[in-house]
Design a protein around this motif. Structure first.
Motif, short mmCIF file in Angstrom:
data_model
loop_
_atom_site.label_atom_id
_atom_site.label_comp_id
_atom_site.label_asym_id
_atom_site.label_seq_id
_atom_site.Cartn_x
_atom_site.Cartn_y
_atom_site.Cartn_z
N PHE A 94 17.79 15.09 -21.31
CA PHE A 94 17.52 13.82 -20.87
C PHE A 94 18.10 13.67 -19.72
O PHE A 94 18.77 14.35 -19.37
N VAL A 95 17.16 12.74 -19.22
CA VAL A 95 17.43 11.38 -17.69
C VAL A 95 16.20 10.44 -17.81
O VAL A 95 15.73 10.43 -19.01
N HIS A 96 17.74 8.98 -17.69
CA HIS A 96 16.89 7.86 -17.35
C HIS A 96 15.41 7.97 -16.45
O HIS A 96 15.18 9.08 -15.64
N ASP A 97 14.25 6.96 -16.93
CA ASP A 97 13.10 6.97 -16.02
C ASP A 97 13.47 6.08 -15.27
O ASP A 97 13.36 4.96 -16.05
N MET A 98 13.70 6.14 -14.36
CA MET A 98 14.50 5.07 -13.51
C MET A 98 13.16 3.63 -13.11
O MET A 98 13.75 3.09 -12.30
N SER A 99 11.84 4.59 -13.44
CA SER A 99 10.95 4.00 -12.79
C SER A 99 10.80 2.56 -14.19
O SER A 99 10.55 0.83 -14.27
N GLN A 100 11.67 2.61 -15.67
CA GLN A 100 11.42 2.34 -16.30
C GLN A 100 13.05 0.99 -17.16
O GLN A 100 13.19 0.93 -17.54
N SER A 101 13.46 1.45 -15.65
CA SER A 101 15.34 1.09 -16.28
C SER A 101 16.04 -0.01 -14.65
O SER A 101 15.95 1.55 -13.90
N PRO A 102 16.86 -0.37 -14.80
CA PRO A 102 17.36 -1.13 -13.31
C PRO A 102 18.46 0.01 -13.06
O PRO A 102 19.12 0.54 -13.31
N TRP A 103 18.79 -0.34 -11.75
CA TRP A 103 19.37 1.04 -11.14
C TRP A 103 21.08 0.94 -11.75
O TRP A 103 21.79 2.20 -11.58
N HIS A 104 21.00 -0.32 -11.20
CA HIS A 104 23.22 -0.64 -11.63
C HIS A 104 23.40 -0.78 -13.68
O HIS A 104 24.55 -0.29 -13.71
N LYS A 105 22.26 -0.40 -14.56
CA LYS A 105 23.44 0.22 -15.48
C LYS A 105 21.91 0.31 -16.22
O LYS A 105 20.80 -0.26 -16.78
N PRO A 106 21.47 1.52 -16.16
CA PRO A 106 20.34 2.27 -16.71
C PRO A 106 20.41 1.86 -18.62
O PRO A 106 21.33 2.30 -19.07
N ASN A 107 18.79 1.58 -19.52
CA ASN A 107 18.88 1.10 -20.17
C ASN A 107 18.59 2.62 -20.67
O ASN A 107 17.80 3.69 -20.35
N ASP A 108 19.16 3.06 -22.04
CA ASP A 108 19.18 4.71 -22.67
C ASP A 108 18.14 4.34 -23.54
O ASP A 108 18.01 5.09 -24.29
N GLU A 109 16.99 3.64 -23.86
CA GLU A 109 16.21 3.66 -24.68
C GLU A 109 14.96 3.82 -23.29
O GLU A 109 14.02 4.93 -23.98
N TYR A 110 15.36 4.57 -22.29
CA TYR A 110 14.19 5.15 -21.53
C TYR A 110 14.95 6.71 -21.13
O TYR A 110 14.39 6.77 -19.99
N PHE A 111 15.32 7.19 -21.78
CA PHE A 111 15.56 8.45 -21.80
C PHE A 111 14.22 9.11 -22.20
O PHE A 111 13.27 8.91 -22.65
N ILE A 112 14.13 10.02 -21.02
CA ILE A 112 13.01 11.20 -20.70
C ILE A 112 13.41 12.78 -20.56
O ILE A 112 15.04 12.75 -20.44
N ASP A 113 12.13 13.74 -21.26
CA ASP A 113 13.09 15.39 -21.34
C ASP A 113 13.29 15.44 -19.35
O ASP A 113 11.89 14.89 -18.45
#
Length: 166
Positions: A94-113
């Motif tokens: 899994f990795v963060h979808d950075m189109s859905q999450s702020p760069w400085h504090k990624p949101n764990d609700e937006y993990f993707i395959d």
């Protein structure tokens, strides 16, 4: 012969289930899910506190157990996954979808395959210990990020150890 009941279609259906139901083909559905990164979690590769750094993070389950390995950056994730002893061991990644999450504090609700994600390598945005791979669910989002912050867009299977070490 009884025309109302013919065993042929039923036998054919049972044969199909037996043939395809017992296949060794890899399952498409992920069995396990990403988990939240806690404030004290350490990077599996470098040991640094994950939440102390900006940029996308990564997580991976190995085939050998139920423990999830967490990484302070996508670069550390790939450095781990591309080690010869780990290449075939990773199951869910899994990795963060950075189109859905702020760069400085990624949101764990937006993990993707991670295997279906798109990555920007070489942007001017920094993660843990410098360069990281910006991760996106959609290629268009990766391209937009690349146009704004530099770097090149790659698919998961195109990432090599040489690429992340340069």
């Amino acid at each position: 012969m009884n025309l109302l009941f013919s065993p042929t279609p039923y036998l054919l259906a049972l044969f199909s289930i037996a043939l395809f139901g017992c296949s060794d083909a890899p399952q498409e559905k992920m069995l396990r899910q990403a988990v939240a990164i806690e404030s004290a979690d350490e990077c599996h590769l470098c040991g640094m506190i994950i939440s102390n750094f900006p940029g996308p993070k990564g997580e991976s389950y190995q085939s050998t157990g139920e423990h999830i390995s967490k990484f302070c950056s996508t670069r550390d994730l790939f450095a781990f996954l591309l080690q010869p002893e780990n290449v075939t061991q990773a199951r869910e990644v899994f990795v963060h979808d950075m189109s859905q999450s702020p760069w400085h504090k990624p949101n764990d609700e937006y993990f993707i395959d991670a295997r279906t994600a798109w990555y920007v390598v070489g942007s001017n945005q920094k993660g843990a210990m410098g360069m990281t791979l910006a991760s996106f669910a959609k290629q268009d989002d990766a391209t937009s990020f690349s146009n704004k912050f530099g770097g090149e867009v790659y698919a998961f299977d195109d990432i090599t150890i040489e690429l992340i070490m340069n």
